[in-house]
Design an enzyme around this catalytic site. Structure first.
Site, short mmCIF file in Angstrom:
data_model
loop_
_atom_site.label_atom_id
_atom_site.label_comp_id
_atom_site.label_asym_id
_atom_site.label_seq_id
_atom_site.Cartn_x
_atom_site.Cartn_y
_atom_site.Cartn_z
N HIS A 264 13.47 -1.12 -1.09
CA HIS A 264 13.83 -0.51 0.20
C HIS A 264 12.56 -0.03 0.89
O HIS A 264 11.71 -0.84 1.23
CB HIS A 264 14.85 0.62 -0.06
CG HIS A 264 15.47 1.25 1.15
ND1 HIS A 264 15.36 0.76 2.41
CD2 HIS A 264 16.25 2.36 1.24
CE1 HIS A 264 16.03 1.53 3.26
NE2 HIS A 264 16.58 2.53 2.57
N HIS A 305 15.71 -9.87 3.55
CA HIS A 305 16.44 -8.69 4.03
C HIS A 305 17.92 -8.90 3.78
O HIS A 305 18.42 -10.02 3.88
CB HIS A 305 16.19 -8.49 5.53
CG HIS A 305 16.53 -7.12 6.01
ND1 HIS A 305 17.81 -6.74 6.31
CD2 HIS A 305 15.75 -6.03 6.18
CE1 HIS A 305 17.79 -5.46 6.68
NE2 HIS A 305 16.57 -5.01 6.60
N ASP A 362 8.35 -4.27 6.68
CA ASP A 362 7.33 -3.75 5.77
C ASP A 362 6.15 -4.68 5.59
O ASP A 362 5.12 -4.30 5.06
CB ASP A 362 7.97 -3.50 4.39
CG ASP A 362 9.02 -2.41 4.48
OD1 ASP A 362 10.20 -2.72 4.33
OD2 ASP A 362 8.63 -1.27 4.77
#
Ligand code: SDX
Length: 426
Positions: A264, A305, A362
């Protein structure tokens, strides 16, 4: 919401379930009545489960769309600042000039923490992970604001939200200062939100600290791009914790804990470590093969994702910021070359194309954070700082509902059926 029905034929029963239509996205089958027919749904990881009704953020994973209160993330990241986004996430509409200035003053006035909070840090080892400190000290905030807090009063909920948005950067910077043995830097009311954070992170009493406008702009954009993301793992954790009526500061600490995981929010730190481990463009094919090997737990951090099966729109904006920041700061980071080549190869590889694994937010955020001088072990802290407004907005929305009740999922039990206990001869 439409009055359409879905019919479930099971064990000779015909069960009618309402189908509810959203303002955008997929219809949902309302299964709340299934219990009285003697059935539960089963959906580990909530791959196909809507846990709540919300008006805050909409994601279309197939088309790479992210809207906050209807506004596209690309517009917000390039035309708004973080406090504007905070206001709209919390209040539902973008602020006008006066609302914005009043909100900014309110947040500024809450940035200091109780002096007693400073003592909590003395219990940590110097090498404690900053996320461990952020989780602990954020939870400790509840010990300062529990008694006079009525979470069923909207104004008191908003005051808690303002305090958290204002104080988390101060606590985050304190965690960093403690880890490097430098004195805490107090917030300053003459600085903007991002500038204040950078000053608390990098200034020292021994000399003036000059805040780079380019760095402050990049920091503010990173805050915006991480502000909220629908019912992700950490937001769902905050909702479930808050559904019991728990103190909002303790609920946000539970969100920090959940975000820490490398699957996460911990992915930006893990992604940069992965890029450093790959080291050079020549090594990329070896790591791509590792990521494809089912027997190898290695995954390409920053790729894939649960919802986006197209480009994460935040990654697109972050990629542009990456180039802007490195150019403005005249930084030439070889890891960016590795990242760009890794992205190119991955997006052409059949495995990644077939499994729709695109770079997520990210992937580039770590490179931007590194370029502006944030140490790797602070990356997820920055993510948590940014996401606090999303967490408190969902908590506030949930607590505003008349029908709000404690969350209590059930299970598919596959353990022993009842059997007699045979005590040992003691
Ligand atoms: C965030 O939920 C949110 O909104 C989160 C977030 C937010 O803003 O709150 O967007 C922030 O958490 C972004 C994600 C950051 N995590 C990482 O970058 C870690 C690397 N990514 C993976 O761990 C993974 O992609 C997840 C956890 C993000 C998603 O996992 P899923 O739901 O299992 O992914 P999937 O079902 O789409 O996977 C499909 C296939 C699987 O293989 P098969 O079982 O079909 O054979 O792709 C594989 C996965 O094993 N796969 C990967 C992969 N990600 C998925 N293979 C290699 N490398 C990867 N990164």
């Amino acid at each position: 919401m439409a009055d359409r029905k879905a019919t479930l034929q099971i064990d000779g029963q015909s069960i009618e379930l309402p189908v509810l239509s959203p303002s955008a996205g997929k219809d949902v089958v309302d299964v709340r009545s299934l219990g009285k027919h003697g059935y539960f749904t089963f959906d580990p990881g909530f791959l196909a489960t809507g846990s709540c009704e919300s008006k805050i953020t909409y994601i279309d994973g197939e088309n790479g769309v992210l809207l906050h209160r209807g506004y596209p993330i690309g517009d917000l990241a390039t035309q708004a600042d973080y406090l504007e986004v905070c206001y709209m996430l919390l209040h539902g509409e973008a602020p006008d000039e006066k609302q914005y200035q009043d909100f900014r003053k309110t947040i500024t006035k809450h940035t200091m923490v109780h002096q007693g909070l400073h003592n909590f840090f003395n219990g940590f080892r110097r090498d404690a992970h900053p996320m461990a400190m952020l989780c602990a000290v954020t939870g400790a905030l509840s010990s300062f604001y529990h008694d006079d807090l009525d979470i069923h009063d909207a104004d008191q909920r908003l005051r808690s939200a303002y305090r958290l948005i204002a104080k988390i950067p101060t606590i985050a910077a304190m965690a960093y200062k403690f880890s490097i043995g430098q004195p805490f830097v107090y917030p300053r009311n003459d600085l903007g939100y991002a500038e204040n954070f950078l000053n608390m992170m990098f200034s020292v009493p021994a000399e003036d600290y000059e805040i780079s406008p380019a760095v402050a702009k990049a920091m503010d954009r990173i805050f915006i791009l991480h502000a909220d993301h629908e019912q992700n793992a950490s937001t769902s954790t905050v909702r479930l914790a808050g559904s019991s009526g728990a103190n909002p500061y303790a609920c946000i600490a539970s969100g920090v804990a959940s975000l820490w995981g490398p699957a996460h929010g911990g992915a930006n730190e893990a992604c940069l470590r992965m890029l450093a481990e790959i080291g050079s463009v020549e090594n990329i094919p070896k790591y791509i093969e590792k990521a494809k090997d089912k027997n190898d737990p290695f995954r390409l951090m920053g790729f894939g994702h649960r919802v986006y099966k197209n480009m994460d729109p935040r990654a697109t904006v972050m990629r542009e910021s990456c180039h802007e920041v490195l150019k403005e700061l005249k930084r030439d980071d070889p890891l960016l070359d590795v990242a760009m080549e890794l992205e190119r190869i991955a997006l052409e590889d059949d495995y990644f194309v077939e499994k729709k694994l695109f770079p997520n937010v990210d992937f580039y955020s770590g490179i931007v954070l590194k370029a502006i001088g944030i140490p790797t072990n602070m990356f997820t802290v920055i993510f948590a700082l940014s996401r606090t407004v999303g967490w408190v907005s969902h908590w506030h929305e949930m607590m505003s509902e008349e029908s709000q009740k404690i969350g209590r999922p059930r299970q598919l039990y596959t353990g022993h059926t009842q059997r007699d206990f045979k005590p040992i001869k003691k």
